[in-house]
Design a protein around this motif. Structure first.
Motif, short mmCIF file in Angstrom:
data_model
loop_
_atom_site.label_atom_id
_atom_site.label_comp_id
_atom_site.label_asym_id
_atom_site.label_seq_id
_atom_site.Cartn_x
_atom_site.Cartn_y
_atom_site.Cartn_z
N ARG A 101 27.47 45.40 33.80
CA ARG A 101 28.12 45.94 33.21
C ARG A 101 29.71 45.45 33.51
O ARG A 101 30.51 45.88 31.76
CB ARG A 101 28.20 47.37 34.26
CG ARG A 101 28.65 48.72 33.56
CD ARG A 101 28.72 49.95 34.59
NE ARG A 101 29.22 49.94 35.46
CZ ARG A 101 31.42 50.24 36.17
NH1 ARG A 101 31.32 51.15 34.41
NH2 ARG A 101 31.63 50.07 37.20
N LEU A 102 30.30 44.78 34.23
CA LEU A 102 31.61 45.45 33.96
C LEU A 102 32.02 44.25 32.79
O LEU A 102 33.18 44.32 32.51
CB LEU A 102 32.72 45.01 35.35
CG LEU A 102 32.57 46.31 36.16
CD1 LEU A 102 33.26 45.52 37.72
CD2 LEU A 102 33.49 46.74 35.79
N ILE A 103 31.31 43.07 33.11
CA ILE A 103 31.05 41.88 31.61
C ILE A 103 31.42 42.49 30.79
O ILE A 103 32.43 42.49 29.74
CB ILE A 103 29.96 41.03 31.85
CG1 ILE A 103 30.77 39.91 32.99
CG2 ILE A 103 30.35 40.08 31.34
CD1 ILE A 103 29.64 38.91 34.22
N LEU A 104 30.02 43.35 30.62
CA LEU A 104 29.75 44.95 29.34
C LEU A 104 31.34 44.97 28.68
O LEU A 104 31.98 44.83 27.97
CB LEU A 104 29.06 45.02 28.82
CG LEU A 104 27.30 44.41 29.03
CD1 LEU A 104 26.37 45.51 29.39
CD2 LEU A 104 26.95 43.92 28.05
N ASP A 138 35.51 41.34 45.61
CA ASP A 138 34.77 42.03 46.31
C ASP A 138 33.64 42.77 46.22
O ASP A 138 32.68 43.54 46.99
CB ASP A 138 36.26 43.35 46.81
CG ASP A 138 36.81 42.41 47.87
OD1 ASP A 138 36.68 41.55 48.73
OD2 ASP A 138 38.36 43.26 47.76
N ILE A 139 32.94 43.22 44.59
CA ILE A 139 32.19 43.18 43.60
C ILE A 139 30.86 41.90 44.78
O ILE A 139 30.92 40.92 44.70
CB ILE A 139 32.36 43.28 42.42
CG1 ILE A 139 33.62 44.50 42.30
CG2 ILE A 139 30.60 43.96 41.91
CD1 ILE A 139 33.21 43.97 41.24
N LYS A 140 29.46 42.93 45.27
CA LYS A 140 28.99 41.92 45.66
C LYS A 140 27.67 42.25 44.78
O LYS A 140 26.53 41.14 45.01
CB LYS A 140 28.41 42.95 47.09
CG LYS A 140 29.76 42.38 47.96
CD LYS A 140 30.07 41.24 48.12
CE LYS A 140 30.74 40.78 49.26
NZ LYS A 140 32.22 40.20 49.25
N ALA A 141 27.51 43.71 44.19
CA ALA A 141 26.19 43.32 43.81
C ALA A 141 26.23 42.83 42.01
O ALA A 141 26.98 43.30 41.01
CB ALA A 141 26.48 45.46 42.91
N GLU A 195 37.51 51.96 34.81
CA GLU A 195 35.41 51.67 35.22
C GLU A 195 35.47 50.24 36.19
O GLU A 195 34.56 50.66 37.22
CB GLU A 195 35.58 50.98 33.46
CG GLU A 195 35.22 51.67 32.39
CD GLU A 195 34.45 52.66 32.43
OE1 GLU A 195 33.12 52.53 33.28
OE2 GLU A 195 34.79 53.87 32.42
N LEU A 196 36.38 49.78 36.44
CA LEU A 196 36.41 48.77 37.79
C LEU A 196 35.92 50.14 38.53
O LEU A 196 36.03 50.04 40.32
CB LEU A 196 37.36 48.48 37.21
CG LEU A 196 37.66 47.06 39.05
CD1 LEU A 196 36.60 46.25 39.48
CD2 LEU A 196 39.29 45.95 39.31
N GLY A 237 27.68 53.31 41.02
CA GLY A 237 26.93 54.05 40.54
C GLY A 237 27.07 54.57 39.19
O GLY A 237 26.73 55.27 38.39
N SER A 238 28.29 54.06 37.79
CA SER A 238 28.03 54.14 36.54
C SER A 238 27.92 53.20 36.02
O SER A 238 27.59 51.62 36.10
CB SER A 238 30.17 54.22 36.54
OG SER A 238 30.06 54.89 35.29
N PHE A 239 27.61 53.45 34.27
CA PHE A 239 26.43 51.87 33.44
C PHE A 239 26.62 53.06 32.50
O PHE A 239 25.49 52.15 31.36
CB PHE A 239 25.10 51.85 34.04
CG PHE A 239 24.92 50.91 33.38
CD1 PHE A 239 24.47 50.71 31.84
CD2 PHE A 239 25.00 49.83 33.17
CE1 PHE A 239 24.13 49.63 31.11
CE2 PHE A 239 24.84 48.54 33.42
CZ PHE A 239 24.58 48.62 32.13
#
Length: 95
Positions: free
Chosen positions: A47-50, A38-41, A64-65, A70-72
């Motif tokens: 970020r989630l890979i990191l 569902d993530i389009k960005a 984190e998911l 907005g989070s990084f």
């Protein structure tokens, strides 16, 4: 970059993220897979890979998911991939 290149990168990042999660934490529940699809960005996937590469447990990844786009912030012991080994925990960081 062209639109089709953006989409191709996004598709590849989703697959990379799922591969990292499976490699680190085993089988991934379908609900999590759906959330990732569902993530389009593109930036959120990066970020989630990191995050997936560095968190000691699937539980922390899921937190984190849920943070969304907005989070990084990826700092501190929360993102130490070998923390579970020091505490004597398993792959999920639990004893």
């Amino acid at each position: 970059m062209f639109l089709f290149e953006d989409e191709a990168n996004t598709v590849q990042d989703r697959e990379d993220l799922l591969s990292i999660l499976k490699m680190r934490f085993g089988e991934i529940p379908p609900k999590i897979i759906e959330s990732i699809y569902d993530i389009k960005a593109y930036e959120t996937l990066e970020r989630l890979i990191l995050v997936a590469s560095n968190v000691p447990s699937l539980k922390i990844f899921l937190e984190e998911l849920e943070e969304g786009e907005g989070s990084f912030r990826i700092l501190g012991d929360r993102f130490n991939p070998i923390e579970a080994q020091y505490k004597g925990g398993g792959a999920d960081g639990e004893k």
